[in-house]
Design a protein around this motif. Structure first.
Motif, PDB file in Angstrom:
ATOM      1  N   MET A   1       0.860  -1.199   0.000  1.00 55.24           N
ATOM      2  CA  MET A   1       0.000   0.000   0.000  1.00 55.24           C
ATOM      3  C   MET A   1       0.894   1.245   0.000  1.00 55.24           C
ATOM      4  O   MET A   1       2.000   1.200   0.514  1.00 55.24           O
ATOM      5  CB  MET A   1      -0.884  -0.035   1.238  1.00 55.24           C
ATOM      6  N   SER A   2       0.403   2.353  -0.550  1.00 51.98           N
ATOM      7  CA  SER A   2       1.307   3.484  -0.742  1.00 51.98           C
ATOM      8  C   SER A   2       1.524   4.275   0.545  1.00 51.98           C
ATOM      9  O   SER A   2       0.619   4.426   1.369  1.00 51.98           O
ATOM     10  CB  SER A   2       0.764   4.409  -1.825  1.00 51.98           C
ATOM     11  N   ALA A   3       2.756   4.755   0.672  1.00 47.86           N
ATOM     12  CA  ALA A   3       3.095   5.582   1.836  1.00 47.86           C
ATOM     13  C   ALA A   3       2.224   6.836   1.835  1.00 47.86           C
ATOM     14  O   ALA A   3       1.839   7.342   2.893  1.00 47.86           O
ATOM     15  CB  ALA A   3       4.570   5.948   1.785  1.00 47.86           C
ATOM     16  N   ASN A   4       1.877   7.306   0.645  1.00 50.13           N
ATOM     17  CA  ASN A   4       1.080   8.528   0.552  1.00 50.13           C
ATOM     18  C   ASN A   4      -0.309   8.341   1.171  1.00 50.13           C
ATOM     19  O   ASN A   4      -0.831   9.220   1.852  1.00 50.13           O
ATOM     20  CB  ASN A   4       0.959   8.940  -0.919  1.00 50.13           C
ATOM     21  N   ARG A   5      -0.877   7.149   0.939  1.00 53.94           N
ATOM     22  CA  ARG A   5      -2.190   6.846   1.526  1.00 53.94           C
ATOM     23  C   ARG A   5      -2.076   6.811   3.063  1.00 53.94           C
ATOM     24  O   ARG A   5      -2.913   7.338   3.776  1.00 53.94           O
ATOM     25  CB  ARG A   5      -2.645   5.498   0.975  1.00 53.94           C
ATOM     26  N   ILE A 119       3.038  10.334  10.692  1.00 58.43           N
ATOM     27  CA  ILE A 119       4.005   9.550   9.908  1.00 58.43           C
ATOM     28  C   ILE A 119       3.318   8.365   9.224  1.00 58.43           C
ATOM     29  O   ILE A 119       2.255   7.929   9.640  1.00 58.43           O
ATOM     30  CB  ILE A 119       5.134   8.979  10.799  1.00 58.43           C
ATOM     31  N   ASP A 120       3.991   7.840   8.224  1.00 57.62           N
ATOM     32  CA  ASP A 120       3.587   6.528   7.709  1.00 57.62           C
ATOM     33  C   ASP A 120       4.392   5.475   8.487  1.00 57.62           C
ATOM     34  O   ASP A 120       5.371   5.792   9.166  1.00 57.62           O
ATOM     35  CB  ASP A 120       3.828   6.448   6.190  1.00 57.62           C
ATOM     36  N   GLU A 121       3.957   4.230   8.351  1.00 58.30           N
ATOM     37  CA  GLU A 121       4.521   3.135   9.156  1.00 58.30           C
ATOM     38  C   GLU A 121       6.034   2.975   9.020  1.00 58.30           C
ATOM     39  O   GLU A 121       6.706   2.525   9.940  1.00 58.30           O
ATOM     40  CB  GLU A 121       3.904   1.800   8.708  1.00 58.30           C
ATOM     41  N   SER A 122       6.568   3.329   7.856  1.00 57.35           N
ATOM     42  CA  SER A 122       7.997   3.095   7.600  1.00 57.35           C
ATOM     43  C   SER A 122       8.896   3.913   8.532  1.00 57.35           C
ATOM     44  O   SER A 122      10.079   3.615   8.676  1.00 57.35           O
ATOM     45  CB  SER A 122       8.335   3.439   6.144  1.00 57.35           C
ATOM     46  N   LYS A 123       8.325   4.926   9.194  1.00 59.47           N
ATOM     47  CA  LYS A 123       9.151   5.801  10.038  1.00 59.47           C
ATOM     48  C   LYS A 123       9.360   5.257  11.450  1.00 59.47           C
ATOM     49  O   LYS A 123      10.167   5.793  12.199  1.00 59.47           O
ATOM     50  CB  LYS A 123       8.498   7.191  10.143  1.00 59.47           C
ATOM     51  N   GLY A 223       0.013   6.404  10.198  1.00 61.52           N
ATOM     52  CA  GLY A 223      -0.916   6.029   9.135  1.00 61.52           C
ATOM     53  C   GLY A 223      -0.647   4.592   8.714  1.00 61.52           C
ATOM     54  O   GLY A 223       0.505   4.200   8.499  1.00 61.52           O
ATOM     55  N   GLU A 224      -1.720   3.804   8.648  1.00 60.14           N
ATOM     56  CA  GLU A 224      -1.601   2.431   8.166  1.00 60.14           C
ATOM     57  C   GLU A 224      -2.379   2.320   6.854  1.00 60.14           C
ATOM     58  O   GLU A 224      -2.830   3.327   6.319  1.00 60.14           O
ATOM     59  CB  GLU A 224      -2.116   1.479   9.250  1.00 60.14           C
ATOM     60  N   ASP A 225      -2.566   1.101   6.370  1.00 58.78           N
ATOM     61  CA  ASP A 225      -3.189   0.952   5.050  1.00 58.78           C
ATOM     62  C   ASP A 225      -4.669   1.325   5.023  1.00 58.78           C
ATOM     63  O   ASP A 225      -5.185   1.785   4.001  1.00 58.78           O
ATOM     64  CB  ASP A 225      -3.016  -0.487   4.566  1.00 58.78           C
TER      65      ASP A 225
END
Ligand SMILES: O=C(CO)[C@H](O)[C@H](O)COP(=O)(O)O
Length: 233
Positions: A1-5, A119-123, A223-225
């Motif tokens: 899923m996109s980081a932007n979402r 943040i998105d999850e990757s952070k 933010g998650e999916d």
């Protein structure tokens, strides 16, 4: 899923903390920009707030989407700041400054009743340091300062720090912050004791500010999916 979402879910959830009459701090970077755009929509629907921006880029966007800005030196009180981050650990310690706005971001976060990080999850990380730590330095004597930063990082248990002057996209010119300083990006691998690095970097005369934000964030929205997860200290 996109980081932007994921960033959009996080930014949208931060709106729940905004109330009529507040003065807000507006962070910088792509997630903070999504928040500013959503805020602009709320203002069109009747929300009344004013804001201070942490970068020229955010100020331009705020003007474009109709978020009223107030001069930072005319602000008495900032209720909530919403900003992104490059890394967040389990103690809500952050690395910021990927966009080069860390000085103004820290001034505004420090002056706010509440700093919310979006943040998105990757952070999310277990230990800070995978992202190179940005350090904002005075241009005068920056090579001396770079050497001193290297020594401080070594003394803080980082075996092989790599300190590099940030350059603009073309790779030729140094990147210059809104405040007229250089950024030294310090690849650390992992930072064993962020509080010690914070303290020792601040003691160097050429260091204007660094991207470790310790004890500032009290809410982190991930933010998650399909939704946002709100973490509060
Ligand atoms: O600290 C920052 C800018 O100085 C940003 O908040 C950080 O780089 C995160 O940016 P993004 O939301 O685009 O991932």
């Amino acid at each position: 899923m996109s980081a932007n979402r994921q960033k959009t879910f996080a930014a949208a959830a931060a709106l729940a903390y905004v109330e009529d009459g507040m003065t807000l701090g507006l962070g910088s970077g792509s997630t903070a920009e999504i928040f500013v755009r959503l805020l602009g929509e709320r203002i069109k629907d009747g929300l009344r707030i004013q804001a201070v921006a942490t970068s020229n880029q955010t100020a331009e966007l705020a003007q474009e989407v109709g978020v009223p800005l107030i001069d930072v030196d005319h602000v008495n009180h900032i209720s909530v700041t919403v900003d992104g981050a490059d890394e967040v650990d389990g103690h809500f310690q952050l690395i910021k400054g990927g966009g080069g706005c860390l000085l103004r971001e820290k001034i505004i976060a420090h002056a706010s009743d509440l700093m919310i990080v979006v943040i998105d999850e990757s952070k999310l990380v277990s230990r800070l340091g995978r992202f190179a730590l940005p350090v904002e330095v005075d241009r005068f004597g920056f090579s001396i300062t770079a050497k001193q930063i290297y020594d401080v990082l070594r003394a803080c248990g980082i075996a092989k720090p790599d300190v590099q002057l940030r350059r603009k996209g073309d790779g030729l010119e140094p990147f210059v912050t809104d405040g007229g300083h250089y950024i030294l990006d310090c690849a650390c691998g992992a930072i064993p004791d962020a509080a010690m690095v914070d303290y020792r970097l601040k003691a160097l005369p050429g260091v204007v500010e660094h991207g470790l934000f310790i004890g500032l964030a009290r809410v982190v929205i991930v933010g998650e999916d399909t939704e946002a997860r709100v973490l509060e200290l």
